[in-house]
Write a protein that holds these residues in place. Structure first.
Motif, PDB file in Angstrom:
ATOM      1  N   PRO A   5      76.642 102.943 -24.552  1.00  0.00           N
ATOM      2  CA  PRO A   5      76.209 104.278 -24.119  1.00  0.00           C
ATOM      3  C   PRO A   5      76.840 105.359 -24.985  1.00  0.00           C
ATOM      4  CG  PRO A   5      76.889 102.938 -22.243  1.00  0.00           C
ATOM      5  CD  PRO A   5      77.281 102.183 -23.468  1.00  0.00           C
ATOM      6  N   SER A   6      76.140 106.468 -25.145  1.00  0.00           N
ATOM      7  CA  SER A   6      76.680 107.595 -25.896  1.00  0.00           C
ATOM      8  C   SER A   6      77.875 108.176 -25.149  1.00  0.00           C
ATOM      9  CB  SER A   6      75.604 108.666 -26.088  1.00  0.00           C
ATOM     10  OG  SER A   6      75.120 109.098 -24.826  1.00  0.00           O
ATOM     11  N   PRO A   7      78.760 108.919 -25.831  1.00  0.00           N
ATOM     12  CA  PRO A   7      79.905 109.539 -25.152  1.00  0.00           C
ATOM     13  C   PRO A   7      79.444 110.390 -23.977  1.00  0.00           C
ATOM     14  CG  PRO A   7      80.175 109.692 -27.525  1.00  0.00           C
ATOM     15  CD  PRO A   7      78.780 109.179 -27.291  1.00  0.00           C
ATOM     16  N   ARG A   8      80.167 110.277 -22.840  1.00  0.00           N
ATOM     17  CA  ARG A   8      79.736 110.977 -21.627  1.00  0.00           C
ATOM     18  C   ARG A   8      80.873 111.066 -20.622  1.00  0.00           C
ATOM     19  NH1 ARG A   8      74.779 107.913 -19.963  1.00  0.00           N
ATOM     20  NH2 ARG A   8      74.645 107.732 -22.216  1.00  0.00           N
ATOM     21  N   CYS A   9      80.686 111.959 -19.656  1.00  0.00           N
ATOM     22  CA  CYS A   9      81.571 112.041 -18.500  1.00  0.00           C
ATOM     23  C   CYS A   9      80.708 112.370 -17.285  1.00  0.00           C
ATOM     24  CB  CYS A   9      82.660 113.098 -18.701  1.00  0.00           C
ATOM     25  SG  CYS A   9      82.082 114.816 -18.702  1.00  0.00           S
ATOM     26  N   GLN A  10      81.323 112.372 -16.104  1.00  0.00           N
ATOM     27  CA  GLN A  10      80.630 112.654 -14.843  1.00  0.00           C
ATOM     28  C   GLN A  10      79.504 111.651 -14.571  1.00  0.00           C
ATOM     29  OE1 GLN A  10      79.446 116.817 -14.815  1.00  0.00           O
ATOM     30  NE2 GLN A  10      81.546 117.537 -15.039  1.00  0.00           N
ATOM     31  N   GLY A  49      73.700 107.654 -15.583  1.00  0.00           N
ATOM     32  CA  GLY A  49      73.764 109.099 -15.742  1.00  0.00           C
ATOM     33  C   GLY A  49      74.989 109.595 -16.475  1.00  0.00           C
ATOM     34  N   GLY A  50      75.390 110.824 -16.137  1.00  0.00           N
ATOM     35  CA  GLY A  50      76.498 111.501 -16.790  1.00  0.00           C
ATOM     36  C   GLY A  50      76.008 112.565 -17.754  1.00  0.00           C
ATOM     37  N   ILE A  51      76.941 113.363 -18.256  1.00  0.00           N
ATOM     38  CA  ILE A  51      76.593 114.408 -19.213  1.00  0.00           C
ATOM     39  C   ILE A  51      77.238 114.102 -20.558  1.00  0.00           C
ATOM     40  CG2 ILE A  51      76.258 116.184 -17.457  1.00  0.00           C
ATOM     41  CD1 ILE A  51      79.032 117.274 -18.166  1.00  0.00           C
ATOM     42  N   THR A  52      76.525 114.450 -21.610  1.00  0.00           N
ATOM     43  CA  THR A  52      77.030 114.261 -22.968  1.00  0.00           C
ATOM     44  C   THR A  52      77.366 115.601 -23.617  1.00  0.00           C
ATOM     45  OG1 THR A  52      74.761 114.260 -23.831  1.00  0.00           O
ATOM     46  CG2 THR A  52      75.719 112.130 -23.247  1.00  0.00           C
ATOM     47  N   ASN A  53      77.058 116.680 -22.901  1.00  0.00           N
ATOM     48  CA  ASN A  53      77.365 118.037 -23.346  1.00  0.00           C
ATOM     49  C   ASN A  53      77.327 118.921 -22.111  1.00  0.00           C
ATOM     50  OD1 ASN A  53      76.765 120.872 -24.270  1.00  0.00           O
ATOM     51  ND2 ASN A  53      76.872 119.907 -26.286  1.00  0.00           N
ATOM     52  N   PHE A  54      78.264 119.834 -21.985  1.00  0.00           N
ATOM     53  CA  PHE A  54      78.322 120.656 -20.781  1.00  0.00           C
ATOM     54  C   PHE A  54      77.093 121.537 -20.599  1.00  0.00           C
ATOM     55  CE2 PHE A  54      83.086 120.124 -20.920  1.00  0.00           C
ATOM     56  CZ  PHE A  54      83.155 119.455 -19.707  1.00  0.00           C
ATOM     57  N   TYR A  55      76.295 121.716 -21.625  1.00  0.00           N
ATOM     58  CA  TYR A  55      75.171 122.640 -21.539  1.00  0.00           C
ATOM     59  C   TYR A  55      73.826 121.937 -21.610  1.00  0.00           C
ATOM     60  CZ  TYR A  55      79.075 125.684 -22.589  1.00  0.00           C
ATOM     61  OH  TYR A  55      80.288 126.316 -22.553  1.00  0.00           O
ATOM     62  N   SER A 109      75.472 129.903 -13.398  1.00  0.00           N
ATOM     63  CA  SER A 109      76.481 129.497 -14.366  1.00  0.00           C
ATOM     64  C   SER A 109      76.090 128.186 -15.020  1.00  0.00           C
ATOM     65  CB  SER A 109      77.837 129.334 -13.686  1.00  0.00           C
ATOM     66  OG  SER A 109      78.767 128.797 -14.591  1.00  0.00           O
ATOM     67  N   THR A 110      76.280 128.096 -16.325  1.00  0.00           N
ATOM     68  CA  THR A 110      76.010 126.844 -17.022  1.00  0.00           C
ATOM     69  C   THR A 110      77.277 126.023 -17.201  1.00  0.00           C
ATOM     70  OG1 THR A 110      76.319 127.905 -19.169  1.00  0.00           O
ATOM     71  CG2 THR A 110      74.082 127.828 -18.289  1.00  0.00           C
ATOM     72  N   PHE A 111      78.412 126.513 -16.688  1.00  0.00           N
ATOM     73  CA  PHE A 111      79.645 125.759 -16.793  1.00  0.00           C
ATOM     74  C   PHE A 111      79.901 125.055 -15.469  1.00  0.00           C
ATOM     75  CE2 PHE A 111      84.242 125.077 -17.130  1.00  0.00           C
ATOM     76  CZ  PHE A 111      84.264 124.487 -18.375  1.00  0.00           C
ATOM     77  N   PRO A 112      80.247 123.771 -15.479  1.00  0.00           N
ATOM     78  CA  PRO A 112      80.287 122.993 -14.238  1.00  0.00           C
ATOM     79  C   PRO A 112      81.217 123.527 -13.170  1.00  0.00           C
ATOM     80  CG  PRO A 112      80.389 121.552 -16.150  1.00  0.00           C
ATOM     81  CD  PRO A 112      80.478 122.958 -16.664  1.00  0.00           C
ATOM     82  N   TYR A 113      82.280 124.262 -13.511  1.00  0.00           N
ATOM     83  CA  TYR A 113      83.252 124.653 -12.513  1.00  0.00           C
ATOM     84  C   TYR A 113      83.035 126.051 -11.944  1.00  0.00           C
ATOM     85  CZ  TYR A 113      85.703 120.795 -14.800  1.00  0.00           C
ATOM     86  OH  TYR A 113      86.033 119.593 -15.337  1.00  0.00           O
ATOM     87  N   LEU A 114      82.046 126.781 -12.419  1.00  0.00           N
ATOM     88  CA  LEU A 114      81.913 128.174 -12.025  1.00  0.00           C
ATOM     89  C   LEU A 114      80.602 128.438 -11.299  1.00  0.00           C
ATOM     90  CD1 LEU A 114      83.107 129.826 -15.368  1.00  0.00           C
ATOM     91  CD2 LEU A 114      84.477 129.304 -13.348  1.00  0.00           C
ATOM     92  N   GLY A 115      80.597 129.494 -10.491  1.00  0.00           N
ATOM     93  CA  GLY A 115      79.348 129.998  -9.945  1.00  0.00           C
ATOM     94  C   GLY A 115      78.931 129.407  -8.627  1.00  0.00           C
ATOM     95  N   GLY A 116      79.272 130.023  -7.518  1.00  0.00           N
ATOM     96  CA  GLY A 116      78.682 129.722  -6.228  1.00  0.00           C
ATOM     97  C   GLY A 116      79.039 128.389  -5.628  1.00  0.00           C
ATOM     98  N   LEU A 117      80.153 127.800  -5.973  1.00  0.00           N
ATOM     99  CA  LEU A 117      80.525 126.505  -5.415  1.00  0.00           C
ATOM    100  C   LEU A 117      81.147 126.668  -4.036  1.00  0.00           C
ATOM    101  CD1 LEU A 117      82.137 124.687  -8.472  1.00  0.00           C
ATOM    102  CD2 LEU A 117      79.739 124.781  -7.765  1.00  0.00           C
ATOM    103  N   VAL A 118      80.745 125.821  -3.114  1.00  0.00           N
ATOM    104  CA  VAL A 118      81.338 125.782  -1.782  1.00  0.00           C
ATOM    105  C   VAL A 118      81.684 124.329  -1.497  1.00  0.00           C
ATOM    106  CG1 VAL A 118      81.021 126.278   0.661  1.00  0.00           C
ATOM    107  CG2 VAL A 118      79.929 127.737  -1.043  1.00  0.00           C
ATOM    108  N   VAL A 119      82.984 124.017  -1.429  1.00  0.00           N
ATOM    109  CA  VAL A 119      83.378 122.632  -1.199  1.00  0.00           C
ATOM    110  C   VAL A 119      83.303 122.297   0.285  1.00  0.00           C
ATOM    111  CG1 VAL A 119      84.784 122.449  -3.276  1.00  0.00           C
ATOM    112  CG2 VAL A 119      85.817 123.298  -1.170  1.00  0.00           C
ATOM    113  N   GLN A 120      83.141 121.019   0.573  1.00  0.00           N
ATOM    114  CA  GLN A 120      82.869 120.544   1.925  1.00  0.00           C
ATOM    115  C   GLN A 120      83.930 119.525   2.365  1.00  0.00           C
ATOM    116  OE1 GLN A 120      79.605 121.719   3.519  1.00  0.00           O
ATOM    117  NE2 GLN A 120      80.344 123.106   1.921  1.00  0.00           N
TER     118      GLN A 120
END
Length: 430
Positions: free
Chosen positions: A134-139, A153-159, A295-306
């Motif tokens: 698999p190509s480099p990835r996280c998540q 799945g996973g992401i290979t680029n944050f955007y 937000s296109t960055f995973p940690y920002l914008g309207g997050l509500v943890v449960q």
């Protein structure tokens, strides 16, 4: 009784055994123990004191894998080994490391564990890892099935939009000994699985578990997020709350019809309790405020943890709410994202770490949930726990032990440490 801290409660194990509560010690200190019954003090003679560390940090020889977060650590039972894949430390990774577990045996004490000579083996070279890597990835998400690992799945680029690929890793039958040379025939083989019909599509921060459903070996995928058009922007994350079942024998995905599911979420944690029927358990994660998904960055914008807990009957598709989200309750874990849960003895759920809302304040608390008895959480404490972290990975290796690797402490600070958690004989879990 532990005098320092005024902790006097505990658990009666038998007519002759009493378990003190979890104790956090900082450095070396004197502990005064008094024994009394109905107000009468007894001499400490004849009282046997034992102390057991649930967390052990084994000694290592050789090179450890690089720092990382949002990787996967997967247990393979044939032969017993752990496989570490991917993640990120600012650079997206697709390296593969293997840790032999035959060295563990049946030992149960921290003294025995510390004597072990653990060693990681780097399988990233082309001669040891064959097929389509698999190509480099996280998540991404991964689950072990015997001698195989499925990665989805996973992401290979944050955007960029996440991957929708399903990979199969096949481990050979050789037992690796870190103290000897690697056999030339040792290898891990990757292949891209050709599936038929519809699929879950691009996903990141989802869950993937192994289950027996209607006597069939299956994978269960729940939730996660993707990137797309939300109506007012093309760079918008959106969450899922659907359930997909993958039949391992036929390589076919199907979208499971269920009753009203939990709210769409990602960065949650999930386990399966196999039985008749099998159940999928979901805890926590993050949902999005619909007005702030720009937000296109995973940690920002309207997050509500449960911190809600749900279970799904994998035969009937019926969701059951065990408890709803509650920010002010002390009776179960606080809301969190990117935490971990594993099953112990096919009855208890063990939760560790994660991060609080938006601040990404990492946690290192441990909670245990009884799925068969009281349906309640018990606070296990933080004594001797690994440092606070989120985005780590854990793998249960038998009914009472799990191994934790890596994660992130504060934004930008990644880890590559390994801990073993052993609950053998613990009255809270047995």
């Amino acid at each position: 009784r532990r005098v320092h801290g005024d902790i006097t409660d505990g658990i009666i194990l038998s007519d002759t055994q009493f378990k003190c509560p979890t104790v956090s010690s900082f450095g070396v200190m004197n502990v005064l123990v008094t024994v009394s019954l109905n107000g009468q003090n007894f001499s400490p003679s004849g009282v046997i004191l034992t102390f057991k560390d649930n967390w052990i940090k084994p000694a290592f020889s050789g090179r450890s894998p690089p720092l990382r977060v949002y990787h996967t650590l997967t247990f393979l039972s044939t032969p017993p080994r752990l496989v570490l894949f991917g993640g990120t430390n600012g650079v997206f990774l697709n390296d593969v490391y293997v840790l032999d577990l035959n060295v563990l045996g049946n030992s149960t004490s921290s003294v025995e564990y510390s004597a072990f000579n653990f060693g990681w083996l780097d399988f990233s070279s082309s001669s040891l890892t064959t097929g389509q890597l698999p190509s480099p990835r996280c998540q991404h998400a991964a689950v072990g099935v015997g001698s195989q690992i499925y990665i989805y799945g996973g992401i290979t680029n944050f955007y960029d939009t996440p991957s929708d690929e399903l990979f199969l890793l096949q481990s050979n039958s050789y037992i690796i000994n870190p103290n000897t040379a690697i056999k030339s025939s040792d290898s891990l083989n990757f292949e891209l699985v050709n599936t038929t019909g519809s699929s879950p599509g691009p996903r990141a921060l989802h869950s993937l578990n192994y289950a027996i459903i209607s006597n069939k070996k299956s994978l269960v995928l729940f939730g996660g997020r993707s990137l797309g058009d939300c109506g007012f922007t093309n760079n918008c994350y959106f969450n899922f709350n659907d359930v997909w079942i993958f039949d391992i024998d036929s390589s076919v995905w199907r979208n499971m019809t269920t009753t009203t599911p939990p709210s769409p979420r990602s960065a949650h944690a999930a386990v399966v309790m196999n039985g008749s029927p099998s159940y999928l358990w979901i805890f926590g994660g993050e949902i999005f405020d619909e007005t702030a998904q720009i937000s296109t960055f995973p940690y920002l914008g309207g997050l509500v943890v449960q911190n809600d807990l749900h279970k799904l009957n994998l035969e009937t598709g019926e969701w059951t709410i065990i408890h709803t989200n509650n920010n002010n309750s002390n009776s179960f874990p606080s809301p969190r994202m990117s935490h971990s849960i594993v099953t112990l003895n096919n009855r208890h759920i063990l939760l560790f770490g994660g991060a609080l809302q938006n601040s990404l304040q990492p946690l290192n608390d441990i909670w245990v949930f009884d799925t068969n008895g009281t349906l309640t959480w018990s606070y296990f404490g933080i004594s001797n726990s690994p440092s606070s972290r989120f985005g780590h990975s854990v793998a249960g290796i038998d009914s009472s032990r799990m191994i934790l690797f890596g994660g992130m402490t504060t934004y930008g600070v990644t880890l590559n440490d390994l801990y073993l958690f052993d609950s053998t004989g613990d009255s809270l879990l047995w």
